[in-house]
Design a protein around this motif. Structure first.
Motif, PDB file in Angstrom:
ATOM      1  N   GLN A   1      -2.360   5.012   2.458  1.00  0.00           N
ATOM      2  CA  GLN A   1      -3.181   3.823   2.698  1.00  0.00           C
ATOM      3  C   GLN A   1      -2.690   3.055   3.919  1.00  0.00           C
ATOM      4  O   GLN A   1      -3.493   2.533   4.689  1.00  0.00           O
TER       5      GLN A   1
ATOM      6  N   ASN B   1      -8.070  12.112   1.886  1.00  0.00           N
ATOM      7  CA  ASN B   1      -7.770  11.445   3.160  1.00  0.00           C
ATOM      8  C   ASN B   1      -7.478  12.447   4.275  1.00  0.00           C
ATOM      9  O   ASN B   1      -7.781  12.182   5.447  1.00  0.00           O
TER      10      ASN B   1
ATOM     11  N   ASN C   1      -3.997   4.840   6.997  1.00  0.00           N
ATOM     12  CA  ASN C   1      -5.428   4.607   7.198  1.00  0.00           C
ATOM     13  C   ASN C   1      -5.689   3.215   7.776  1.00  0.00           C
ATOM     14  O   ASN C   1      -6.529   3.047   8.667  1.00  0.00           O
ATOM     15  N   GLN C   2      -4.974   2.209   7.261  1.00  0.00           N
ATOM     16  CA  GLN C   2      -5.142   0.853   7.782  1.00  0.00           C
ATOM     17  C   GLN C   2      -4.717   0.769   9.244  1.00  0.00           C
ATOM     18  O   GLN C   2      -5.387   0.158  10.082  1.00  0.00           O
TER      19      GLN C   2
ATOM     20  N   LEU D   1       0.828  -1.208   0.000  1.00  0.00           N
ATOM     21  CA  LEU D   1       0.000   0.000   0.000  1.00  0.00           C
ATOM     22  C   LEU D   1       0.860   1.254   0.000  1.00  0.00           C
ATOM     23  O   LEU D   1       2.030   1.227   0.375  1.00  0.00           O
TER      24      LEU D   1
END
Length: 474
Positions: free
Chosen positions: A87, A117, A90-91, A83
């Motif tokens: 990303q 984001n 965010n995870q 990612l």
């Protein structure tokens, strides 16, 4: 679930060669929104790690109640290799929030986030019910999500209640007061010097007068000279003590330094011709489908253009095409400046050679300049001491590298300057240095950034947004 107050009692942290902060006492109540700010290397992330219990303070005591449940997301998320940086964050954040923490600790959370984001994160932080503690230089986050600032500066942690705008107003008032105090102390110091000169002149005249008066009375002459010398020494000591106090007061007053750049290219040198012209263009990588199609873009000699869009949308690819990257394929009608007329700055500072010194970095750009001229130029960018000028680039901090890249741009000024997420990882003081220089830059700019406050500060005139393979002017 609410938690009892977290207590910090005379907390300090230091290395053998450096004190980060010391003797800090404070309290963190449930629901607080605290930002830890300060220069890079001042100890911000260390303080965050002390609060989450992974680093022991070198002095003092941290009291964390048993009902505190911490959730932590680091600056660089190592998991989720497939990612992007945004990303990954965010995870990691989703995983932390699933554990329902009542204290959320974040280290530079917006560094790799695109606009979408960023907006989602700000919305979440504003609605978060627990205690938020974040290390950040992001002005939007500081302005909209924070109610308390902890500023690590000069070995101390200063607590300020309010958001970033309140803080900046207070700092500007403080700066004006310090400047006024510095001027007063300097005037007083000059006055002390004048008094000392007059006293020395008076003592000399008194000595001559005594020698004439007691020319034939050696005992009386020695007594008169002794009295005069005693008075002179007493006056001189008093003046020296006053001067010492003034110098001590001056040393305790520290103002953030400002950069006033001088560019090799002036606004008058910039001609009225178009620098970049793309008509019905497309761009992508060799052997692949184009990332962007139907590009229409004109950049004039004084334009300041922002390129925005989601991560992976093609922003950096477009810049690479303009820079002449051989791995990028283009189609359509493209008119580009010559390579020597383009400057490029990014957060990795790729224009710097790690094996060269600060001095050599500028000398290579302007080999005809004298040693004194190069030193004056570096002085403008706050490289003043011999050890600073002779330091290898590999040993510079992030802020010092940023200043040196700006010094490069000023020493040999391009007509078009391209910036790719230059403010990522910069502390607030270095960010201000970057803004100071870019405000005065005389040429055209193309900027990739999601930092709206930064774009506004440097005077961006046009914004283009990339979405679904197309670039649209906002």
């Amino acid at each position: 679930m609410m938690h009892k107050p977290i207590l910090l009692k005379n907390i300090g942290f230091s290395f053998p060669h450096k004190i980060c902060f010391e003797d800090f006492t404070g309290q963190i109540n449930y629901g607080s929104s605290i930002a830890i700010i300060g220069r890079n290397g001042s100890g911000k992330s260390t303080l965050l790690n002390i609060l989450r219990g992974t680093v022991e303070p070198t002095s003092g005591q941290l009291v964390v109640p048993s009902d505190v449940v911490c959730g932590y997301v680091p600056q660089i998320v190592e998991d989720f290799d497939n990612l992007s940086g945004g990303q990954r964050f965010n995870q990691a954040l989703t995983g932390v929030l699933s554990e329902d923490p009542n204290v959320l600790l974040l280290d530079e959370p917006t560094n790799h986030l695109d606009q979408h984001n960023r907006t989602s994160l700000m919305r979440m932080l504003r609605s978060y019910q627990g205690t938020l503690i974040v290390v950040t230089h992001d002005v939007e986050l500081l302005r909209t999500c924070i109610d308390t600032l902890w500023h690590i500066d000069n070995g101390r942690i200063q607590v300020f209640s309010g958001n970033y705008d309140d803080y900046m107003r207070e700092m500007n008032i403080k700066r004006a007061a310090i400047e006024e105090e510095l001027a007063r102390l300097n005037r007083q110091k000059q006055g002390v010097h004048q008094v000392l000169m007059k006293e020395q002149e008076r003592a000399a005249k008194s000595k001559v007068h005594g020698q004439k008066k007691y020319a034939h009375e050696k005992i009386a002459l020695r007594a008169a000279e002794g009295r005069g010398q005693k008075t002179h020494n007493k006056m001189k000591k008093s003046i020296a003590d006053t001067k010492g106090d003034l110098l001590e007061q001056l040393s305790e007053l520290r103002l953030p330094e400002e950069i006033v750049p001088t560019f090799s290219l002036s606004s008058a040198d910039v001609t009225g011709r178009t620098l970049v012209s793309i008509v019905d263009g497309s761009v992508g990588y060799l052997g692949q489908e184009p990332l962007l199609k139907h590009i229409s873009l004109q950049v004039g000699p004084h334009d300041r253009i922002a390129i925005m869009g989601a991560n992976g949308s093609g922003k950096s690819t477009l810049m690479k095409a303009i820079l002449g990257d051989v791995q990028v394929a283009t189609a359509g009608d493209w008119y580009m400046p010559k390579a020597q007329d383009i400057g490029y700055l990014d957060q990795q500072y790729r224009t710097l050679d790690a094996d060269k010194t600060v001095f050599e970095t500028i000398q290579d750009l302007v080999p005809t300049h004298s040693h004194a001229e190069i030193r004056r130029h570096l002085n403008d960018f706050l490289f003043r001491k011999n050890e600073e000028v002779n330091t290898l680039v590999a040993n510079l901090s992030g802020g010092e590298k940023a200043r040196l890249t700006l010094a490069q741009i000023a020493a040999k000024t391009p007509r078009l300057l391209m910036l790719d997420e230059i403010t990522n990882n910069l502390d607030l003081e270095t960010r201000e240095h970057v803004i100071e220089v870019l405000k005065e830059y005389p040429g055209a700019m193309m900027v990739i950034s999601h930092d709206e406050d930064f774009l506004k500060e440097i005077g961006v005139t046009d914004e283009y947004y990339i979405e679904n393979g197309s670039m649209v002017r906002r």
